[in-house]
Motif scaffolding. Structure first.
Motif, PDB file in Angstrom:
ATOM      1  N   ASN A   1       0.421  -1.161   0.274  1.00 14.70           N
ATOM      2  CA  ASN A   1      -0.349  -0.067  -0.557  1.00 14.70           C
ATOM      3  C   ASN A   1       0.571   1.237  -0.347  1.00 14.70           C
ATOM      4  O   ASN A   1       0.522   2.544  -0.412  1.00 14.70           O
TER       5      ASN A   1
ATOM      6  N   MET B   1      -1.919   6.005   4.029  1.00 15.12           N
ATOM      7  CA  MET B   1      -1.704   5.902   2.202  1.00 15.12           C
ATOM      8  C   MET B   1      -1.719   7.642   2.288  1.00 15.12           C
ATOM      9  O   MET B   1      -0.453   8.342   1.945  1.00 15.12           O
TER      10      MET B   1
ATOM     11  N   LYS C   1       2.064   1.910  -3.459  1.00 17.43           N
ATOM     12  CA  LYS C   1       0.890   2.337  -4.301  1.00 17.43           C
ATOM     13  C   LYS C   1       0.770   3.489  -3.947  1.00 17.43           C
ATOM     14  O   LYS C   1       0.678   4.604  -5.281  1.00 17.43           O
TER      15      LYS C   1
END
Ligand SMILES: *Cc1c(COP(=O)(O)O)cnc(C)c1O
Length: 229
Positions: free
Chosen positions: A12, A206, A15
Motif C-alpha cells: 500500500n 496512505m 501504491k
C-alpha cells in the motif's frame, strides 16, 4: 498473519508513492508493536521489519534485550522526564518531544551516556485537547531553543492526526505539517534537519504518504486490534 499484513502495508505504501510520484525508499514503515507479545514481533522481523514503535518505556526495556540487535526502536508515546535515562541508549529515535524541559533531560542523559539522541518534535496539528504535542504556532520557537542543546539533534516533526472515519479528512493536517517543516528548513537553523516527517497510522497512512510522510506508524494494520485488559 503478521507477515501477510506487513507485506500488504508495504505494498500500500508503494501504491501511495506511485500515486504521488515518490520513491518508496523514502518511506520507513514502523511496526507499532505496543501491547503485542515478542513472538509477534519476531514474525514481523522475519517479514523484514527492522523498525518497531513502542509507547511505553517499560515495554522497550522488556523487548529490547530479547530481540535482534539490528532493530531500531522508536519511542512514539508520551515520555516522562524521569524515565528518559532508561531508554536514552536504546531508542533510535524519540518521536514525542514537546517541551524544552523534556529536551533538556534527553540532552543531559545523552551526554552522561556519551550518545547522540535523535528526536522529533511532536506537533498537535489539530489542536485536540486530548493529545500531547505543541501547537503549530509554538513549534519554531521550541525548535530554536532545543537546537542549541548538546548531544540532541532535531530530525523532523511527528504528528498524531485526529481519529477519523474518512482518511481524506486528515489530508489537510498532513499538508500543514509538511508546510511547517518547509518553513523551519527555510530558517536554516544549525543542528536542525527536517528530513523526517512521522505521520500516518493504520487508518490514514496512505494519505500521509501522498502528503510527504517519511515514516508511518502502523500498529493495528500489522498486528491486529490491541487488547488493553
Ligand atoms: C498506537 C500508535 C500508533 C499505531 O496506531 P494504529 O492505529 O494501531 O496503527 C501510531 N502512533 C502512535 C503515537 C501510537 O501511539
Amino acid at each position: 498473519m503478521v507477515k501477510e499484513n506487513f507485506i500488504q502495508v508495504q505494498n500500500n505504501i508503494k501504491k501511495a508513492c506511485e500515486k504521488a510520484g515518490r520513491n518508496p525508499e523514502e518511506v520507513t514503515l514502523i511496526a507499532v508493536s505496543k501491547t503485542k507479545p515478542v513472538p509477534m514481533l519476531e514474525e514481523a522481523y522475519q517479514a523484514g521489519s527492522r523498525d518497531f514503535g513502542e509507547n511505553k518505556v517499560q515495554e522497550i526495556m522488556d523487548k529490547y534485550p530479547v530481540l535482534p540487535a539490528d532493530i531500531r526502536w522508536h519511542m512514539i508515546g508520551h515520555l516522562q522526564r524521569n524515565k528518559v535515562k532508561y531508554i536514552i541508549d536504546k531508542a533510535a529515535l524519540i518521536h514525542s518531544v514537546d517541551s524544552l524541559r523534556l529536551a533538556e533531560e534527553i540532552s543531559s542523559q545523552a551526554r552522561k551516556k556519551q550518545v547522540e539522541a535523535d528526536i522529533l518534535i511532536e506537533v498537535n496539528i489539530a489542536q485536540e485537547e486530548s493529545k500531547f504535542g505543541i501547537s503549530r504556532a509554538e513549534t519554531l520557537s521550541l525548535v530554536e531553543e532545543i537546537a542549541g542543546l548538546p548531544n540532541i539533534h532535531i530530525k523532523g516533526l511527528m504528528t498524531i492526526a485526529p481519529f477519523v472515519e474518512n482518511p481524506e479528512d486528515n489530508r489537510k493536517y498532513f499538508r500543514q505539517i509538511k508546510e511547517l517543516s518547509v518553513d523551519i528548513i527555510e530558517k536554516n537553523i544549525d543542528n536542525v534537519s527536517m528530513s523526517v516527517l512521522s505521520m500516518g497510522m493504520t487508518g490514514d497512512y496512505m494519505v500521509a504518504v501522498e502528503e510527504g510522510a517519511t515514516m508511518v506508524r502502523v500498529g493495528t494494520g500489522i498486528f491486529g486490534e490491541r487488547n488493553y485488559n
